[in-house]
Design a protein around this motif. Structure first.
Motif, PDB file in Angstrom:
ATOM      1  N   CYS A  76      44.772 -39.125  27.751  1.00 49.62           N
ATOM      2  CA  CYS A  76      45.181 -39.558  29.098  1.00 49.62           C
ATOM      3  C   CYS A  76      44.694 -40.977  29.345  1.00 49.62           C
ATOM      4  O   CYS A  76      43.635 -41.365  28.856  1.00 49.62           O
ATOM      5  N   LEU A 114      49.513 -40.151  36.454  1.00 50.64           N
ATOM      6  CA  LEU A 114      48.611 -39.864  35.339  1.00 50.64           C
ATOM      7  C   LEU A 114      49.474 -39.782  34.078  1.00 50.64           C
ATOM      8  O   LEU A 114      50.308 -38.887  33.954  1.00 50.64           O
ATOM      9  N   TRP A 172      43.491 -42.801  32.570  1.00 49.31           N
ATOM     10  CA  TRP A 172      43.210 -42.362  33.938  1.00 49.31           C
ATOM     11  C   TRP A 172      42.209 -43.263  34.636  1.00 49.31           C
ATOM     12  O   TRP A 172      41.382 -43.921  34.015  1.00 49.31           O
TER      13      TRP A 172
END
Ligand code: NOJ
Ligand code: CA
Length: 697
Positions: free
Chosen positions: A172, A219, A174
């Motif tokens: 991810c 995200l 983020w």
């Protein structure tokens, strides 16, 4: 158009599913709603306790596993998260192509299949809830709709319980789910590693009420097989924004709406539709950026005539305050927004094909800005400082073809701003000023409200709608993130909404690393235009701030005009640092309105190569940026829309360029190519390339 056969089919599958639920299995109709191209699908069912659930597949493999849905009300006798039975369903097939008044593309196809589930509480109250689901070729989306009903008219929302049980443990990109700011550097970790790190971020968040274990949307994620996903929301109106809390049980996410002082989330009236919860799905990072899903999920434009807004490169009495050459306030003795300085900028802009000029620090109140205890009633949005003759500067600009961009720093005191909104915008209208940059630095007043809360979402919306009445376009700093509302209100043209160039001038953590620019187009950039303010040539900031610097080469700065999209792009540096610089020609020739956008190649966090065709022309602009690693890239030109020979102006890193050792080493070349050619380019560490192509004349 209703498709009855599908209706019957869904009816039966759901009945079968409900029978399965009795056996404590998640309900999974055999054939969920497929995207028009058949590759994506979203399914719906009710759990054994009557909780709504959905799941998502790509090429028949689960991408989001069975995930719960539901709303929790302050009045606990009303339940909108379980105990439902299915009342009926509707389906819709939709296909339209619409034109954008300005944008990364000139038209967009909005093609989806929709499935609406009508649910009713089995309890005596019989409250009803609809869930509307859509499958597009580039993602899926769903929203809650609470119909008008006698027993449920006005209510307070305590929580939204939307789960995203993403399969596996993807990588991810983020930032923490800060309720007041998106101005953070991105982290690149697996979902399973987020929790520990968000704790470390916690002291940096503005408010201590914010949950430490949440991340912001959009995200963006990459699965082990290379599939790219991005969870975001569309059409955020009259509702708090959604962050995502980590669910430690299975590395999934649960919606965490921005809250308020009484720990509730929103006051709502039926009928009400929540923002769309959307999941973009694409085989490549470029596929995410080329998608128009967030726009398609918004209502058509409410503004008939946008001809008064012109996408543009603009300059500003701005960076000189950030590097301490000048100040916003007049008391320091080095006020930037003087009539004489404004005329100097106008002369320079006008001589270099730039037609917009932002002037910050023009209005009274700045001596009471940061650090001053009382922020309410401080800024005056119609009264200039005595050394700044607003009307004379407007007139001078008009003579020279330069229109001012108004600045309204609210210091996060929106009530003071709202009191003056009409007068401030009326002044602009009278002066023929069509652009305003607004700002919301600091914690929101009143205390307990947040930038992302319902109260502020309403405020931002009010500014946009009031501005539209006065033919004013807004560029919002410290904004609520974009959720595609620029389709409905095309006068909200740009937002900061990320850690921008300004951090290089004053942050104590070394500024923005070059990798930042390979991440933001594919994360917060998916939400909408970003006012990053590129184009700093005086990389080492001498003589003003020699202890700070920009961490890229000049070629990288030039490439940012293409890589980061905004219809208003700043030429951020001071006139004296552009004077005599050959690279400044690129900025003078720069387009800001596009017919099409192609991601040639990108690995998020490493490099990005993006090509855009200027609207109404055959001119292409290509921007390539790399992180702190030098690399050789190849740009195949097969996207060019005409055969034959194309002339290219290339702005490249010089042979000894390096973001730190030699950032200003720039070489400019002219070459001729055909669409079957490939351009081979060396990008220095922290470097980039900017290429302009037009048919040979
Ligand atoms: C923060 C904004 O991002 C910046 O562009 C502006 O100059 C200052 N606030 C002052 O309003
Ligand atoms: Ca800012």
């Amino acid at each position: 158009m209703k498709t009855n056969s599908l209706f019957n089919f869904w009816g039966w599958t759901l009945i079968i599913s409900l029978c399965l639920a009795a056996c404590h299995n998640p309900v999974r109709p055999k054939k969920p709603l497929h995207s028009p191209d058949g590759q994506l699908a979203i399914g719906f069912g009710l759990s054994s306790s009557g909780r709504p659930q959905y799941w998502v597949t790509y090429h028949d493999s689960l991408v989001v596993d069975t995930s719960g849905l539901g709303l929790v009300l302050r009045d606990s006798s009303i339940q909108l998260d379980h105990g439902f039975e299915l009342l009926g369903t509707d389906t819709l097939d939709f296909d339209e192509t619409w034109s954008l008044p300005w944008g990364e593309r000139d038209h967009l196809r909005n093609h989806y299949r929709q499935y609406t589930v009508h649910l009713r509480q089995k309890s005596w109250r019989q409250d009803s809830l609809d869930i509307v689901m859509r499958a597009y070729d580039d993602g899926v989306a769903f929203r809650y709709h609470i119909p008008a009903q006698d027993s449920l008219s006005a209510f307070t929302l305590a929580d939204e319980m939307t789960e995203f049980r993403v399969v596996g443990d993807p990588t991810c990109w983020w930032i923490p789910g800060d309720w007041d700011s998106y101005e953070h550097l991105y982290n690149q970790t697996k979902i399973s590693e987020i929790n520990a790190l968000t704790k470390a971020h916690h002291p940096n968040l503005i408010s201590s009420t914010i949950p430490y274990n949440a991340v912001a949307t959009p995200l963006t994620m990459r699965t082990a097989s290379g599939l790219h996903l991005s969870i975001h929301e569309a059409a955020l109106v009259d509702y708090p924004e959604m962050t995502l809390k980590i669910d430690p049980a299975d590395h999934g996410f649960i919606s965490e709406l921005v809250g308020r002082k009484d720990s509730m989330k929103a006051d709502l009236k039926t009928p009400f539709s929540t923002p769309w919860r959307m999941i973009q799905i694409a085989p490549t990072a470029g596929g995410l950026l080329e998608s128009g899903l967030v726009l398609n999920l918004n209502e058509p434009s409410k503004i008939d005539d946008m001809s008064w807004f012109k996408p543009q490169v603009y300059m500003g009495i701005w960076w000189e305050m950030h590097v301490n050459k000048a100040s916003w306030d007049i008391a320091s003795g080095k006020h930037g927004a003087t009539t004489a300085n404004a005329k100097r900028y106008i002369d320079f802009a006008s001589a270099h094909n730039i037609h917009g000029l932002l002037i910050e620090g023009w209005n009274t109140g700045w001596e009471h800005w940061i650090g001053f205890p009382e922020r309410e009633g401080v800024f005056d949005f119609v009264t200039p400082y005595p050394d700044y003759d607003l009307e004379a500067v407007v007139r001078y600009g008009r003579e020279k073809g330069v229109e001012l961009i108004m600045h309204h720093e609210t210091s996060a005191a929106p009530r003071t701003y709202e009191q003056q909104l009409d007068t401030a915008y009326a002044l602009m209208e009278r002066l023929g000023i069509h652009n305003a940059k607004t700002g919301y630095v600091g914690p929101i007043l009143p205390e307990g409200e947040h930038h992302g809360g319902q109260w502020m979402v309403r405020h931002y919306q009010k500014t946009v709608e009031t501005a539209a009445k006065h033919k004013i376009a807004l560029d919002i700093h410290e904004p609520i993130k974009d959720t595609g509302l620029r389709r409905t209100w095309p006068n909200v043209v740009s937002r900061e909404g990320m850690r921008g160039q300004e951090f290089n001038a004053w942050s104590s953590d070394g500024g923005n690393p070059p990798s930042h620019h390979t991440i933001i187009p594919f994360t917060c950039g998916l939400a909408g235009p970003l006012d990053y303010t590129p184009g700093i040539f005086n990389i080492k900031m001498k003589p003003y701030k020699p202890d700070h610097q920009v961490n890229t080469t000049i070629a990288h700065q030039l490439a940012l005009y293409v890589v980061i999209y905004s219809p208003v792009q700043m030429a951020a540096d001071l006139p004296e640092f552009y004077e005599g610089q050959p690279g400044f020609q690129w900025i003078q020739d720069m387009a800001t309105d596009w017919a099409e956008t192609r991601v040639v190649d990108a690995v998020i966090g490493d490099y990005a190569v993006i090509a855009r065709r200027q609207r109404g022309t055959d001119n292409w602009f290509i921007g390539a940026v790399t992180d702190e690693n030098a690399r050789d890239i190849t740009i195949p030109l097969n996207f060019l829309n005409k055969s034959g020979r194309w002339q290219a102006n290339l702005y490249l890193d010089g042979d000894s360029a390096h973001w730190n050792e030699n950032p200003t080493d720039l070489k400019i070349e002219q070459k001729v190519f055909t669409p079957t050619d490939k351009i081979n380019v060396h990008l220095a560490a922290g470097g980039g390339a900017a290429v302009q192509l037009f048919p040979f004349r």
